[in-house]
Design a protein around this motif. Structure first.
Motif, PDB file in Angstrom:
ATOM      1  N   LYS A   2     -42.574  41.217  -8.397  1.00  0.00           N
ATOM      2  CA  LYS A   2     -43.587  41.039  -7.363  1.00  0.00           C
ATOM      3  C   LYS A   2     -43.511  42.126  -6.300  1.00  0.00           C
ATOM      4  O   LYS A   2     -44.264  42.112  -5.353  1.00  0.00           O
ATOM      5  N   ARG A  41     -40.364  17.026  -1.290  1.00  0.00           N
ATOM      6  CA  ARG A  41     -41.498  17.614  -0.572  1.00  0.00           C
ATOM      7  C   ARG A  41     -42.002  16.615   0.455  1.00  0.00           C
ATOM      8  O   ARG A  41     -42.403  15.510   0.104  1.00  0.00           O
ATOM      9  N   SER A  94     -38.471  25.880  -8.843  1.00  0.00           N
ATOM     10  CA  SER A  94     -38.065  26.349  -7.516  1.00  0.00           C
ATOM     11  C   SER A  94     -36.814  25.660  -6.985  1.00  0.00           C
ATOM     12  O   SER A  94     -36.312  26.032  -5.932  1.00  0.00           O
ATOM     13  N   PRO A 135     -42.938  26.563  -2.946  1.00  0.00           N
ATOM     14  CA  PRO A 135     -43.715  25.330  -3.101  1.00  0.00           C
ATOM     15  C   PRO A 135     -44.918  25.456  -4.036  1.00  0.00           C
ATOM     16  O   PRO A 135     -45.466  24.447  -4.467  1.00  0.00           O
ATOM     17  N   ARG A 136     -45.304  26.664  -4.368  1.00  0.00           N
ATOM     18  CA  ARG A 136     -46.432  26.864  -5.295  1.00  0.00           C
ATOM     19  C   ARG A 136     -46.022  26.647  -6.747  1.00  0.00           C
ATOM     20  O   ARG A 136     -46.869  26.501  -7.618  1.00  0.00           O
ATOM     21  N   ARG A 137     -44.722  26.653  -7.008  1.00  0.00           N
ATOM     22  CA  ARG A 137     -44.214  26.437  -8.362  1.00  0.00           C
ATOM     23  C   ARG A 137     -43.747  24.989  -8.498  1.00  0.00           C
ATOM     24  O   ARG A 137     -43.706  24.247  -7.535  1.00  0.00           O
ATOM     25  N   SER A 138     -43.350  24.619  -9.692  1.00  0.00           N
ATOM     26  CA  SER A 138     -42.859  23.258  -9.918  1.00  0.00           C
ATOM     27  C   SER A 138     -41.528  23.055  -9.199  1.00  0.00           C
ATOM     28  O   SER A 138     -40.816  24.028  -8.900  1.00  0.00           O
ATOM     29  N   CYS A 144     -42.314  30.775   1.021  1.00  0.00           N
ATOM     30  CA  CYS A 144     -43.754  30.503   0.918  1.00  0.00           C
ATOM     31  C   CYS A 144     -44.181  30.346  -0.539  1.00  0.00           C
ATOM     32  O   CYS A 144     -45.072  29.560  -0.844  1.00  0.00           O
ATOM     33  N   THR A 145     -43.537  31.083  -1.450  1.00  0.00           N
ATOM     34  CA  THR A 145     -43.919  31.007  -2.858  1.00  0.00           C
ATOM     35  C   THR A 145     -43.280  29.825  -3.588  1.00  0.00           C
ATOM     36  O   THR A 145     -43.860  29.296  -4.527  1.00  0.00           O
ATOM     37  N   GLU A 148     -43.574  39.110  -1.060  1.00  0.00           N
ATOM     38  CA  GLU A 148     -43.883  37.730  -0.690  1.00  0.00           C
ATOM     39  C   GLU A 148     -42.619  37.017  -0.232  1.00  0.00           C
ATOM     40  O   GLU A 148     -41.537  37.253  -0.725  1.00  0.00           O
ATOM     41  N   TYR A 157     -43.227  24.375   5.492  1.00  0.00           N
ATOM     42  CA  TYR A 157     -44.212  25.063   4.657  1.00  0.00           C
ATOM     43  C   TYR A 157     -44.815  26.251   5.409  1.00  0.00           C
ATOM     44  O   TYR A 157     -45.074  27.293   4.828  1.00  0.00           O
TER      45      TYR A 157
END
Length: 176
Positions: A19, A42, A37, A30-33, A27-28, A23, A65
């Motif tokens: 990447k 959560r 991660s 929580p966008r994954r499972s 921040c990244t 990034e 978040y």
């Protein structure tokens, strides 16, 4: 030169190189499972995540978040939830790993020791009597004896059970 085998680190290193490491990992994540991660829980404003570079087995972090660098930038609701998640983390770690104590803290700024200084987070590090032995003192190396993914699985399962027990006790009518 001493070499310690830590294969879980390669996944993180590879992902940041691919990447271009621009990034924020907090921040990244929580966008994954959760499993990918290593997120244990959560909440509405923050989450509990395993530290990929633990100081000790069971080292977790509570992360908002929202991408903010300083604890003073957090809204009351965010800070309140983070504090509740620190409590939950301590209860969970006591249940599963049975540490003798904890280091809990926030490093604000690179000079204070923050590895990721642009996204505030709270460290919860389980401690045991004698966990500082000759390796860190003489060799300057810390040995983590359990794979972070094994620890994650044990904590995730225990957390699920804890939350079910909590819900069940809330559903019971109060004795008068």
């Amino acid at each position: 030169m001493g070499i310690l085998y830590a294969p879980w680190r390669y996944i993180y290193i590879k992902s940041t190189v691919e990447k271009g490491s621009t990034e924020c990992v907090f921040c990244t994540a929580p966008r994954r499972s959760d499993d990918e991660s290593l997120i244990l829980y959560r909440g509405s404003h923050s989450y509990i995540i395993m530290n990929l570079y633990p100081y000790n087995t069971g080292h977790v972090m509570v992360v908002p978040y929202r991408h903010v660098a300083d604890i003073t930038e957090l809204a009351r609701e965010e800070l309140a939830e983070m504090t509740s998640l620190v409590q939950l983390s301590v209860k969970l770690l006591r249940r599963v790993l049975k540490p003798h104590g904890f280091n809990i803290g926030v490093n604000l700024g690179r000079v204070a020791g923050a590895g990721i200084d642009k996204h505030v987070h709270i460290h919860i590090v389980p401690r045991w009597n004698g966990d500082t032995n000759f390796m860190p003192v003489i060799a300057g190396v810390k040995v983590i004896s359990q794979d972070v993914r094994e620890t994650y699985k044990a904590l995730k399962q225990a957390l699920k059970e804890m939350l079910q027990e909590e819900r069940a006790s809330e559903d019971k009518p109060a004795d008068h």
